[in-house]
Design a protein around this motif. Structure first.
Motif, short mmCIF file in Angstrom:
data_model
loop_
_atom_site.label_atom_id
_atom_site.label_comp_id
_atom_site.label_asym_id
_atom_site.label_seq_id
_atom_site.Cartn_x
_atom_site.Cartn_y
_atom_site.Cartn_z
N LEU A 69 0.80 -1.23 0.00
CA LEU A 69 0.00 0.00 0.00
C LEU A 69 0.83 1.27 0.00
CD1 LEU A 69 -2.76 -1.02 2.58
CD2 LEU A 69 -2.90 -1.07 0.09
N HIS A 82 -0.58 3.90 -2.41
CA HIS A 82 -1.97 4.15 -2.03
C HIS A 82 -2.03 4.97 -0.73
CE1 HIS A 82 -6.27 3.48 -1.79
NE2 HIS A 82 -6.14 2.92 -0.59
N TYR A 83 -1.19 4.62 0.24
CA TYR A 83 -1.14 5.35 1.51
C TYR A 83 -0.80 6.82 1.27
CZ TYR A 83 0.62 6.69 6.15
OH TYR A 83 0.85 7.34 7.35
N VAL A 123 -3.90 8.67 -0.09
CA VAL A 123 -4.97 8.83 0.89
C VAL A 123 -4.62 9.91 1.91
CG1 VAL A 123 -6.18 7.69 2.79
CG2 VAL A 123 -5.85 6.49 0.61
N ASP A 133 -7.10 -4.34 10.66
CA ASP A 133 -8.05 -3.97 9.60
C ASP A 133 -7.69 -4.83 8.39
OD1 ASP A 133 -9.47 -2.85 7.50
OD2 ASP A 133 -9.21 -0.80 8.22
N GLU A 134 -8.60 -5.71 8.00
CA GLU A 134 -8.27 -6.66 6.94
C GLU A 134 -8.28 -6.04 5.55
OE1 GLU A 134 -9.87 -10.63 7.27
OE2 GLU A 134 -10.61 -10.17 9.28
N ASN A 135 -8.84 -4.84 5.42
CA ASN A 135 -8.84 -4.15 4.12
C ASN A 135 -8.55 -2.67 4.39
OD1 ASN A 135 -9.13 -3.59 1.35
ND2 ASN A 135 -11.35 -3.31 1.56
N TRP A 136 -7.35 -2.40 4.84
CA TRP A 136 -6.99 -1.06 5.29
C TRP A 136 -7.04 -0.07 4.14
CZ3 TRP A 136 -1.64 1.34 6.13
CH2 TRP A 136 -1.75 2.51 6.91
N LEU A 137 -7.70 1.06 4.38
CA LEU A 137 -7.84 2.14 3.41
C LEU A 137 -8.48 1.66 2.11
CD1 LEU A 137 -4.28 3.76 3.85
CD2 LEU A 137 -6.40 4.33 5.06
N ASP A 138 -9.24 0.58 2.19
CA ASP A 138 -9.86 -0.04 1.01
C ASP A 138 -8.81 -0.37 -0.06
OD1 ASP A 138 -12.50 0.07 2.00
OD2 ASP A 138 -12.65 2.18 1.41
N GLY A 139 -7.61 -0.70 0.42
CA GLY A 139 -6.52 -0.94 -0.52
C GLY A 139 -6.24 -2.40 -0.80
N GLY A 140 -7.00 -3.31 -0.17
CA GLY A 140 -6.83 -4.73 -0.46
C GLY A 140 -5.74 -5.41 0.34
#
Length: 231
Positions: free
Chosen positions: A17, A20-21, A24, A154-161
């Motif tokens: 991520l 992606h991080y 965001v 969080d299993e899908n942090w920041l909706d990033g997979g």
């Protein structure tokens, strides 16, 4: 989610991520006022350590641009590779922060923003103790910690997979760990995020030489200084 190795989960999460991080959290501009405040306290050509440096943007880049010698440390291979590309004038190390070893009094400042909270809470006080020993007398620590006690994933942090993991002590506990490390707390503030937030501490190693003996051997596994009550 059952986590066998939380540090490996954190490493893999940031590997996946990294870009992606940045998008965001708008990495180009975050921490701006915090960095400016620290820059005003550093000596010319200061020596600074950034624990959990990510891609080096903006913290390491801003410090290096101001003429300081900066070392960044991160657990993520991808973050460190990108940091070396983005801030070639600084030094970067890929490592678990709890395994770091530096000489006593090596740095004018240590920065640890949103990184301590990714380390198992039982390992945090000892790391803060070692960080205190790495500071020169009068040196500064800028650190964000947990606000409330919580450990989770969080299993899908920041909706990033990708999954991410955190481990927080509460504000009072973090404050006590900094004081036990022999640091003076000069500033403390709540930094909101979502339904909760974090605590930003500005702390300093005292100017006196009373901490000159500090080193890894002076710290017990829970972060307490050996024979602290007798000193």
């Amino acid at each position: 989610m059952d986590v066998e190795d939380p540090k490996d989960l954190v490493r893999r999460g940031y590997d996946l991520l990294s870009a992606h991080y940045e998008r965001v959290f708008n990495s180009e501009t975050k921490y701006g006022s915090w960095i400016e405040e620290l820059l005003g306290r550093l000596p010319e050509a200061g020596v600074v350590l950034d624990v959990g440096c990510g891609t080096g943007v903006p913290v390491v880049r801003s410090l290096a641009a101001a003429g300081h010698r900066v070392t960044g440390v991160d657990i993520s291979d991808v973050q460190v590779r990108r940091a070396r590309e983005l801030v070639p004038e600084a030094e970067f190390i890929r490592a678990d922060a709890t395994t770091l070893a530096f000489p006593s009094g090596a740095f004018d400042a240590v920065i640890c923003l949103y990184a301590l909270i990714h380390i198992p809470v039982e390992e945090q006080p000892a790391l803060l103790g070692r960080i205190a020993s790495w500071l020169r007398p009068g040196g500064w620590l800028l650190v964000t910690t947990g606000h409330q006690t919580w450990t989770g994933t969080d299993e899908n942090w920041l909706d990033g997979g990708a999954a991410m993991w955190w481990s927080h002590a509460d504000a009072d506990t973090n404050r006590s760990w900094l004081l036990q490390a022999g640091l003076e707390i000069l500033h403390e503030e709540f930094v909101p995020e979502g339904d909760s937030g974090h605590i930003l501490f500005r702390a300093r190693r005292p100017e006196s030489e009373e901490l000159s003996r500090l080193g890894d051997e002076e710290w017990l596994p829970d972060g307490r200084r050996r024979d602290l009550s007798l000193q």
